[in-house]
Design an enzyme around this catalytic site. Structure first.
Site, PDB file in Angstrom:
ATOM      1  N   HIS A  96       0.839  -1.203   0.000  1.00 45.87           N
ATOM      2  CA  HIS A  96       0.000   0.000   0.000  1.00 45.87           C
ATOM      3  C   HIS A  96       0.875   1.255   0.000  1.00 45.87           C
ATOM      4  O   HIS A  96       0.624   2.205   0.726  1.00 45.87           O
ATOM      5  CB  HIS A  96      -0.928   0.001   1.212  1.00 45.87           C
ATOM      6  CG  HIS A  96      -1.920  -1.122   1.224  1.00 45.87           C
ATOM      7  ND1 HIS A  96      -2.691  -1.424   2.327  1.00 45.87           N
ATOM      8  CD2 HIS A  96      -2.269  -2.014   0.261  1.00 45.87           C
ATOM      9  CE1 HIS A  96      -3.470  -2.452   2.040  1.00 45.87           C
ATOM     10  NE2 HIS A  96      -3.229  -2.836   0.796  1.00 45.87           N
ATOM     11  N   HIS A 104      -7.518  -1.004   1.987  1.00 42.23           N
ATOM     12  CA  HIS A 104      -6.632  -1.541   0.957  1.00 42.23           C
ATOM     13  C   HIS A 104      -6.730  -0.563  -0.204  1.00 42.23           C
ATOM     14  O   HIS A 104      -7.786  -0.397  -0.805  1.00 42.23           O
ATOM     15  CB  HIS A 104      -7.041  -2.967   0.600  1.00 42.23           C
ATOM     16  CG  HIS A 104      -6.760  -3.917   1.722  1.00 42.23           C
ATOM     17  ND1 HIS A 104      -5.855  -4.940   1.632  1.00 42.23           N
ATOM     18  CD2 HIS A 104      -7.227  -3.951   2.993  1.00 42.23           C
ATOM     19  CE1 HIS A 104      -5.787  -5.580   2.797  1.00 42.23           C
ATOM     20  NE2 HIS A 104      -6.625  -4.986   3.630  1.00 42.23           N
TER      21      HIS A 104
END
Length: 566
Positions: free
Chosen positions: A499, A543
């Site tokens: 991420h 996410h």
């Protein structure tokens, strides 16, 4: 080297941000000419989209840049996998298909940091709704306490199909019930703007088929040109203006603007090899300095996780019967190819995901030492301190996994809002060579406190009778309960969630630590914008593929408005 024709806009990178930007620009009423350049291939093979295999697609070398971190000082000098997707769809083509949009307070914080309400939740939620076609149907027998999304929080006719798995593994609902019995809250919809609580997982998949950013390129008019296998090496500049992009074989020219959407690891690389970045790094590698921008490559943030893995009691799952039988998996794949149904639309296609706060965190000395604005943000109602995910097919991801434990039950533990700021730095004059990536995992006292606290909370769940009654042995977990033992386990097993965020940070025009303004314009270089996760000034509680999509959409809206394209 061939000189190509001129386009109105050139976008570099066909991941979620780039595809969303390209789609929305190309669909503008005035039909500007748009070129989308992608380094990798078309990723067109339908078998790359088998829902239940999304956990292993990243292992395909042609779809992955194959990056690793530098040795991590606080993690036993381990080099950690730092995968990035390559080809149409970018990282959405290799990620694990978890579709979460985060906390409404994340977006309001983004708006506060930039002084631009375009990024507030009230605006961003509308973009999420226009992006998605949400399929909220659940299997028979699922109660509303397990999944109950409200129609007003979701879109119905967007290009990206997301939703619940059509078939749920037999231990998903028991897991949700175990969480509740252990005293953790449930959440009927983690994508409502408040992710707090354990929820049934929404996926970027539908009807057994993975959804990727390349889906946004279907149905667009011919004023959008998409070129694959065209890695951008550097920008073409005339003085302080970006006028095009150079690949290995060609040059492409933009009459209006160039927008970098190559991601938090590759957008800084293109800038640096164009002479835009920290002058000391550029000079060291004999790159002529066009503009000294010391903050390029600074500010890297990420989410990290460690696994808790247990052997489930016989009969608690059906995973061993499927994963332990090659003939069954082959037959299932044939069924999926024929009609998109079968076990590959069930196993590893659903699960539980939860976001929680750590009790007492605000009273710790590590929290109290944070800047006032950061403390205020972390105490917002919808901002979590950690995340849990269940039903990962852990046998694919753990080395030397015992073949007799395929019915394992796993809980992945993530700590959120890391305060460490890593960096990506130049290590070669070759524009095809990667930068060096140092995320500085566990790099601050606060990060270590939150890591310990999140793992301790997860252990309360897996040791509670509601969960423990269905397990018989631990396969992976800490050696003890002390802070030192919990932290040692993190150091030994930490993995990146991929991420990566914040290396070309967005901020107010006057902010010295911001490389782009809230309109995505690169400060000091005309005709250049950056629109991907590198500019996002918060590490959103999710996410982040979802954040990349709306980043691209927001940039498109601003370009359309500025150039009167609507």
């Amino acid at each position: 080297m061939t000189v190509q024709k001129k386009y109105d806009f050139i976008i570099v990178g066909a991941g979620p941000a780039g595809c969303a930007l390209a789609r929305n620009l190309a669909l503008a009423r005035q039909k500007p000419s748009v070129l989308l350049l992608e380094a990798g291939g078309d990723n067109a093979d339908r078998e790359l989209r088998v829902d239940g295999k999304r956990w292993i697609t990243y292992m395909k070398e042609e779809m992955n840049w194959g990056y690793k971190t530098s040795p991590q000082e606080h993690c036993g000098d381990r080099e950690v996998d730092y995968s990035r997707g390559k080809g149409l769809g970018g990282s959405s083509a290799i990620n694990f298909g978890v579709y979460t949009v985060g906390a409404r307070d994340d977006y309001d914080e983004w708006a506060r940091l930039t002084g631009d309400d375009s990024f507030a939740w009230s605006k961003m939620q509308g973009r999420f709704k226009r992006l998605e076609s949400f399929h909220g149907e659940t299997p028979d027998g699922i109660e509303k306490k397990h999944a109950n999304p409200k129609p007003e929080d979701h879109g119905t006719d967007g290009p990206l199909h997301v939703g619940f798995a059509k078939q749920w593994e037999k231990d998903i609902v028991p897991m949700l019930d175990a969480v509740a019995e252990a005293g953790f809250p449930l959440n009927p919809d983690h994508n409502s703007g408040n992710p707090i609580g354990m929820a049934a997982m929404i996926n970027s998949c539908y009807n057994g088929l993975r959804s990727t950013a390349s889906d946004l390129l279907t149905g667009v008019p011919d004023n959008l040109t998409v070129l694959t296998v065209s890695p951008a090496r550097r920008l073409l500049l005339e003085g302080d203006r970006a006028v095009g992009v150079e690949t290995r074989d060609n040059k492409y020219w933009a009459s209006k603007e160039v927008i970098l959407s190559a991601g938090a690891l590759n957008s800084p690389k293109i800038l640096m090899h164009s002479g835009i970045g920290p002058s000391d790094q550029l000079t060291k590698h004999n790159i002529s300095v066009v503009k000294d921008v010391p903050i390029i490559g600074q500010g890297l943030r990420d989410h990290m996780f460690c696994p808790l893995v247990y052997v489930a009691k016989d009969g608690h799952t059906d995973r061993a019967e499927f994963y332990g039988n090659q003939a069954a998996m082959d037959e299932a794949l044939a069924q999926w190819k024929a009609d998109g149904t079968g076990p590959w639309t069930k196993f590893a296609c659903g699960g539980c995901i939860g976001y929680f706060k750590i009790p007492g965190l605000a009273e710790t000395k590590e929290f109290q030492a944070l800047p006032p604005a950061e403390k205020a943000y972390l105490e917002k109602e919808t901002v979590p301190h950690y995340e849990l995910i269940t039903h990962c097919p852990i046998h694919w991801l753990m080395p030397n996994f015992p073949s007799d434990s395929l019915n394992a039950s796993s809980v992945l533990v993530f700590y959120a809002n890391a305060q460490a700021r890593g960096e990506v730095t130049l290590q070669s004059s070759d524009p095809d060579a990667p930068l060096q990536f140092d995320p500085k995992f566990l790099g601050t006292e606060f990060d270590r406190r939150v890591a310990i606290g999140s793992l301790r909370e997860a252990l309360k769940l897996v040791r509670h009778e509601s969960y423990a009654k269905d397990t018989k042995a631990m396969l992976a977990g800490p050696s003890g309960d002390s802070d030192e033992e919990l932290l040692a386990y993190w150091r030994q097993t930490i993995s990146s969630s991929w991420h990566m965020t914040g290396t070309v940070k967005m901020g107010k025009k006057e902010d010295e630590d911001a490389a782009v303004d809230s309109d995505f314009r690169f400060k000091g270089i005309e005709g250049l914008r950056v629109a991907d996760m590198s500019v996002v000034p918060v590490l959103a509680s999710c996410h982040v593929q979802s954040v990349a999509y709306v980043t691209g959409i927001t940039c498109a809206e601003k370009l359309i408005a500025q150039y009167g394209l609507a």
